[in-house]
Motif scaffolding. Structure first.
Motif, PDB file in Angstrom:
ATOM      1  N   PRO A 181      -9.638 -30.200 -37.582  1.00 50.07           N
ATOM      2  CA  PRO A 181      -8.841 -30.689 -36.455  1.00 50.07           C
ATOM      3  C   PRO A 181      -8.479 -29.580 -35.464  1.00 50.07           C
ATOM      4  CG  PRO A 181      -8.061 -31.683 -38.487  1.00 50.07           C
ATOM      5  CD  PRO A 181      -9.051 -30.626 -38.881  1.00 50.07           C
ATOM      6  N   GLU A 182      -8.190 -28.389 -35.987  1.00 49.43           N
ATOM      7  CA  GLU A 182      -7.875 -27.268 -35.110  1.00 49.43           C
ATOM      8  C   GLU A 182      -9.121 -26.834 -34.344  1.00 49.43           C
ATOM      9  OE1 GLU A 182      -4.857 -23.537 -35.602  1.00 49.43           O
ATOM     10  OE2 GLU A 182      -6.440 -23.699 -37.105  1.00 49.43           O
ATOM     11  N   LEU A 183     -10.265 -26.836 -35.021  1.00 43.97           N
ATOM     12  CA  LEU A 183     -11.516 -26.485 -34.357  1.00 43.97           C
ATOM     13  C   LEU A 183     -11.797 -27.434 -33.201  1.00 43.97           C
ATOM     14  CD1 LEU A 183     -14.792 -25.472 -36.234  1.00 43.97           C
ATOM     15  CD2 LEU A 183     -14.839 -26.695 -34.076  1.00 43.97           C
ATOM     16  N   ARG A 184     -11.552 -28.725 -33.421  1.00 45.69           N
ATOM     17  CA  ARG A 184     -11.754 -29.716 -32.354  1.00 45.69           C
ATOM     18  C   ARG A 184     -10.844 -29.429 -31.163  1.00 45.69           C
ATOM     19  NH1 ARG A 184     -12.298 -35.284 -30.865  1.00 45.69           N
ATOM     20  NH2 ARG A 184     -12.015 -35.124 -28.610  1.00 45.69           N
ATOM     21  N   ALA A 185      -9.583 -29.124 -31.435  1.00 48.99           N
ATOM     22  CA  ALA A 185      -8.635 -28.849 -30.351  1.00 48.99           C
ATOM     23  C   ALA A 185      -9.060 -27.613 -29.555  1.00 48.99           C
ATOM     24  CB  ALA A 185      -7.229 -28.657 -30.924  1.00 48.99           C
ATOM     25  N   TYR A 186      -9.531 -26.587 -30.257  1.00 47.91           N
ATOM     26  CA  TYR A 186      -9.994 -25.376 -29.579  1.00 47.91           C
ATOM     27  C   TYR A 186     -11.229 -25.682 -28.723  1.00 47.91           C
ATOM     28  CZ  TYR A 186      -7.068 -22.341 -32.588  1.00 47.91           C
ATOM     29  OH  TYR A 186      -6.026 -21.721 -33.225  1.00 47.91           O
ATOM     30  N   ALA A 187     -12.146 -26.467 -29.288  1.00 48.96           N
ATOM     31  CA  ALA A 187     -13.370 -26.802 -28.563  1.00 48.96           C
ATOM     32  C   ALA A 187     -13.066 -27.558 -27.279  1.00 48.96           C
ATOM     33  CB  ALA A 187     -14.300 -27.619 -29.462  1.00 48.96           C
ATOM     34  N   ASP A 188     -12.116 -28.471 -27.338  1.00 43.94           N
ATOM     35  CA  ASP A 188     -11.728 -29.217 -26.142  1.00 43.94           C
ATOM     36  C   ASP A 188     -11.282 -28.270 -25.028  1.00 43.94           C
ATOM     37  OD1 ASP A 188     -12.230 -31.630 -27.388  1.00 43.94           O
ATOM     38  OD2 ASP A 188     -10.133 -32.061 -27.859  1.00 43.94           O
ATOM     39  N   LYS A 189     -10.496 -27.276 -25.388  1.00 46.16           N
ATOM     40  CA  LYS A 189      -9.983 -26.339 -24.382  1.00 46.16           C
ATOM     41  C   LYS A 189     -11.086 -25.461 -23.805  1.00 46.16           C
ATOM     42  CE  LYS A 189      -5.233 -26.100 -26.096  1.00 46.16           C
ATOM     43  NZ  LYS A 189      -4.137 -25.226 -26.596  1.00 46.16           N
ATOM     44  N   ILE A 190     -12.026 -25.068 -24.646  1.00 48.47           N
ATOM     45  CA  ILE A 190     -13.120 -24.221 -24.153  1.00 48.47           C
ATOM     46  C   ILE A 190     -14.054 -25.026 -23.253  1.00 48.47           C
ATOM     47  CG2 ILE A 190     -15.154 -22.892 -24.857  1.00 48.47           C
ATOM     48  CD1 ILE A 190     -13.518 -22.123 -27.405  1.00 48.47           C
ATOM     49  N   THR A 191     -14.378 -26.244 -23.651  1.00 49.69           N
ATOM     50  CA  THR A 191     -15.241 -27.095 -22.827  1.00 49.69           C
ATOM     51  C   THR A 191     -14.601 -27.368 -21.472  1.00 49.69           C
ATOM     52  OG1 THR A 191     -16.202 -28.149 -24.782  1.00 49.69           O
ATOM     53  CG2 THR A 191     -16.391 -29.343 -22.704  1.00 49.69           C
ATOM     54  N   ALA A 192     -13.281 -27.446 -21.445  1.00 52.19           N
ATOM     55  CA  ALA A 192     -12.558 -27.719 -20.198  1.00 52.19           C
ATOM     56  C   ALA A 192     -12.710 -26.591 -19.181  1.00 52.19           C
ATOM     57  CB  ALA A 192     -11.074 -27.962 -20.498  1.00 52.19           C
ATOM     58  N   LEU A 193     -13.226 -25.441 -19.618  1.00 51.67           N
ATOM     59  CA  LEU A 193     -13.471 -24.352 -18.670  1.00 51.67           C
ATOM     60  C   LEU A 193     -14.526 -24.744 -17.647  1.00 51.67           C
ATOM     61  CD1 LEU A 193     -13.512 -21.300 -21.129  1.00 51.67           C
ATOM     62  CD2 LEU A 193     -11.694 -21.896 -19.515  1.00 51.67           C
ATOM     63  N   GLY A 194     -15.401 -25.663 -18.039  1.00 55.43           N
ATOM     64  CA  GLY A 194     -16.405 -26.175 -17.111  1.00 55.43           C
ATOM     65  C   GLY A 194     -17.624 -25.289 -17.005  1.00 55.43           C
ATOM     66  N   GLY A 195     -18.434 -25.558 -16.009  1.00 55.68           N
ATOM     67  CA  GLY A 195     -19.691 -24.843 -15.860  1.00 55.68           C
ATOM     68  C   GLY A 195     -20.647 -25.244 -16.982  1.00 55.68           C
ATOM     69  N   ASP A 196     -21.358 -24.287 -17.494  1.00 53.15           N
ATOM     70  CA  ASP A 196     -22.305 -24.561 -18.579  1.00 53.15           C
ATOM     71  C   ASP A 196     -21.746 -24.144 -19.931  1.00 53.15           C
ATOM     72  OD1 ASP A 196     -24.726 -25.587 -19.472  1.00 53.15           O
ATOM     73  OD2 ASP A 196     -25.738 -23.642 -19.401  1.00 53.15           O
ATOM     74  N   VAL A 197     -20.437 -24.025 -20.015  1.00 50.57           N
ATOM     75  CA  VAL A 197     -19.781 -23.611 -21.253  1.00 50.57           C
ATOM     76  C   VAL A 197     -19.396 -24.832 -22.073  1.00 50.57           C
ATOM     77  CG1 VAL A 197     -17.684 -22.553 -22.193  1.00 50.57           C
ATOM     78  CG2 VAL A 197     -18.927 -21.420 -20.360  1.00 50.57           C
ATOM     79  N   LYS A 198     -19.666 -24.779 -23.369  1.00 56.03           N
ATOM     80  CA  LYS A 198     -19.258 -25.831 -24.294  1.00 56.03           C
ATOM     81  C   LYS A 198     -18.511 -25.212 -25.468  1.00 56.03           C
ATOM     82  CE  LYS A 198     -21.200 -29.301 -22.102  1.00 56.03           C
ATOM     83  NZ  LYS A 198     -20.403 -30.414 -21.522  1.00 56.03           N
ATOM     84  N   GLY A 199     -17.651 -26.013 -26.067  1.00 57.40           N
ATOM     85  CA  GLY A 199     -16.804 -25.488 -27.130  1.00 57.40           C
ATOM     86  C   GLY A 199     -17.485 -25.310 -28.470  1.00 57.40           C
ATOM     87  N   TYR A 200     -18.616 -26.031 -28.694  1.00 57.76           N
ATOM     88  CA  TYR A 200     -19.206 -26.032 -30.040  1.00 57.76           C
ATOM     89  C   TYR A 200     -20.714 -26.196 -29.932  1.00 57.76           C
ATOM     90  CZ  TYR A 200     -19.136 -26.963 -35.111  1.00 57.76           C
ATOM     91  OH  TYR A 200     -19.310 -26.895 -36.473  1.00 57.76           O
ATOM     92  N   TYR A 201     -21.383 -26.014 -31.061  1.00 60.11           N
ATOM     93  CA  TYR A 201     -22.839 -26.164 -31.096  1.00 60.11           C
ATOM     94  C   TYR A 201     -23.249 -26.952 -32.340  1.00 60.11           C
ATOM     95  CZ  TYR A 201     -27.815 -25.188 -30.880  1.00 60.11           C
ATOM     96  OH  TYR A 201     -29.175 -25.333 -30.790  1.00 60.11           O
ATOM     97  N   LEU A 202     -24.049 -27.994 -32.135  1.00 56.51           N
ATOM     98  CA  LEU A 202     -24.612 -28.785 -33.234  1.00 56.51           C
ATOM     99  C   LEU A 202     -26.117 -28.900 -33.036  1.00 56.51           C
ATOM    100  CD1 LEU A 202     -22.160 -31.808 -33.694  1.00 56.51           C
ATOM    101  CD2 LEU A 202     -22.695 -30.064 -35.402  1.00 56.51           C
ATOM    102  N   PRO A 203     -26.920 -28.387 -33.963  1.00 59.33           N
ATOM    103  CA  PRO A 203     -28.376 -28.495 -33.839  1.00 59.33           C
ATOM    104  C   PRO A 203     -28.830 -29.908 -34.202  1.00 59.33           C
ATOM    105  CG  PRO A 203     -27.800 -27.361 -35.869  1.00 59.33           C
ATOM    106  CD  PRO A 203     -26.508 -27.638 -35.150  1.00 59.33           C
TER     107      PRO A 203
END
Length: 435
Positions: A181-203
């Motif tokens: 749950p904490e990882l999800r919350a962090y990912a949301d904030k990083i993705t919100a930076l915009g551009g080509d940045v994403k909070g997480y990676y899933l192959p």
């Protein structure tokens, strides 16, 4: 664990059945002889190792042995990874085997059950070094309470996180997430930076990448994944559904790049170093790679978490060193194993080259102290595990297998997760029941 496709066990098993019908004597010295880190006899030793593994590490280990033991140098031959299992099985059947060999640890149970590796129990069971040897390696090196090998090198999975993106997103760069749950919350904030940045990676199209990085999320959440043998139940525990829901939510929230869906393992190792991924499950090998790709990027390494804060797990991959049935130099092969596990080699060869030591008590050494990220990733050895099944390829690593099918449906469809799990469970169980 590297992410390449593996040679189907089903084909290798056919060769092993044929090999089992041929008894081969193993000339040797006294089983009670004390192992050393030197030659038991003179003359060149032959060793096979698969390509595509940690070649640089294996080359260094062989060079270190040869320098110390000029009277019984190892002649090392690399076999193409896709041919290795078949070549070993054929060699055992014909009696044309090396004195020792490196083996992808995931295949060891298959050969142990077929009685095609030398039982080393009486020679090595009392070694104190085994008490701290990689648990994942030693699990698959053991069959029916008998020992067949020791670790050659280790790959472990961990959570890599971009501290630069953490800072930009208002997160503490020294506090990685300790739960999903904490990882999800962090990912949301990083993705919100915009551009080509994403909070997480899933192959999205790589079975091996996912057992290496998503599998531990399930283990850390109390789940069991594979069916070990006939009659065993796969995909057990609430953690299976919880992690599938977590990954589905991450995809739907836009926390992964659209292109991740096509990742088949070919560029998996390059993703974190791009600087466009906030957090990613990957392996210890990515420390060096990320620095080569992106020297200015500041990043950290933590354990892969589960649903509950403080829970963690890792996939331990890599190779064992084993002795094939028919080897005429078993005592020397055992001495090589003793050499690999020795304090001096663990520190002055493994650690000096910033490769993981294969003994957990060797982590606190001068070289790792100068490179804290390696010390951080080495913690994964304490919480790591390795799947133990004779049908790993068919259940888990096949591109057409039930593991990847289940994940892809969870990631990219709206199908009921209960139905998805049920379908995968039936297929995995059927595969194990036919083994």
């Amino acid at each position: 664990m590297r992410t390449r496709q593996r040679w189907p066990i089903l084909v290798a098993a056919t060769l092993l059945v044929a090999a089992c019908g041929q008894e081969s004597e193993t000339p040797d010295v006294d089983q009670n002889a004390v192992a050393t880190t030197s030659c038991a006899s003179s003359g060149e030793l032959t060793m096979w190792e698969r390509s595509g593994g940690n070649k640089a590490m294996v080359d260094m280990l062989v060079e270190a042995w040869n320098t110390k033991n000029p009277d019984c140098k190892i002649k090392l031959t690399y076999i193409p990874h896709t041919e290795m299992v078949g070549k070993i099985a054929q060699g055992i059947a014909s009696g044309e085997v090396p004195d020792l060999m490196g083996m992808d640890l995931i295949y060891a149970p298959q050969f142990e059950k077929a009685q095609q590796l030398v039982d080393l129990t009486d020679r090595i069971k009392d070694w104190p070094e085994l008490k701290t040897a990689s648990k994942g390696h030693m699990t698959v090196a053991t069959f029916e309470d008998r020992l067949y090998g020791v670790p050659l090198y280790a790959d472990v999975s961990a959570l890599f996180y971009n501290k630069d993106l953490f800072q930009r997103a208002g997160l503490d760069p020294n506090k990685p997430p300790t739960s999903l749950p904490e990882l999800r919350a962090y990912a949301d904030k990083i993705t919100a930076l915009g551009g080509d940045v994403k909070g997480y990676y899933l192959p999205g199209n790589c079975a091996g990448c996912n057992i290496f990085t998503v599998g531990p999320l399930m283990w850390a959440s109390g789940a069991k994944i594979e069916a070990a043998n006939k009659g065993d139940e796969p995909l057990v525990g609430d953690g299976v559904k919880q992690v599938l829901q977590f990954t589905r939510d991450m995809v739907k929230a836009g926390n992964v790049h659209d292109g991740d869906r096509a990742e088949n393992g070919e560029t998996f190792h390059l993703q974190f170093g791009s600087g466009k991924v906030g957090m990613m499950g990957t392996g210890n090998f990515n420390i060096t790679l990320a620095r080569e790709q992106n020297p200015k990027m500041n990043f950290g390494v933590a354990l892969l978490p589960g649903m509950t804060a403080g829970s963690s797990a890792s996939f331990i991959g890599g190779d064992l060193v084993v002795v094939p049935k028919g080897s005429k130099r078993v005592a020397d092969a055992v001495n090589v194993m003793k050499f690999l596990l020795s304090d001096d080699v663990q520190v002055e060869v493994y650690a000096k080259a910033l490769n993981l030591t294969t003994r957990s008590d060797m982590v606190n050494n001068k070289y790792f102290q100068a490179e804290p990220l390696v010390q951080d990733v080495a913690k994964a050895l304490e919480v790591g595990r390795t799947p133990y099944t004779l049908t790993f390829f068919e259940q888990i690593n096949s591109p057409q297998g039930p593991w990847l099918k289940m994940l892809q449906r969870a990631y990219y469809s709206d199908d009921s997760l209960d139905t998805i799990i049920s379908d995968a469970k039936k297929e995995m169980k059927a595969i194990a029941d036919q083994s």
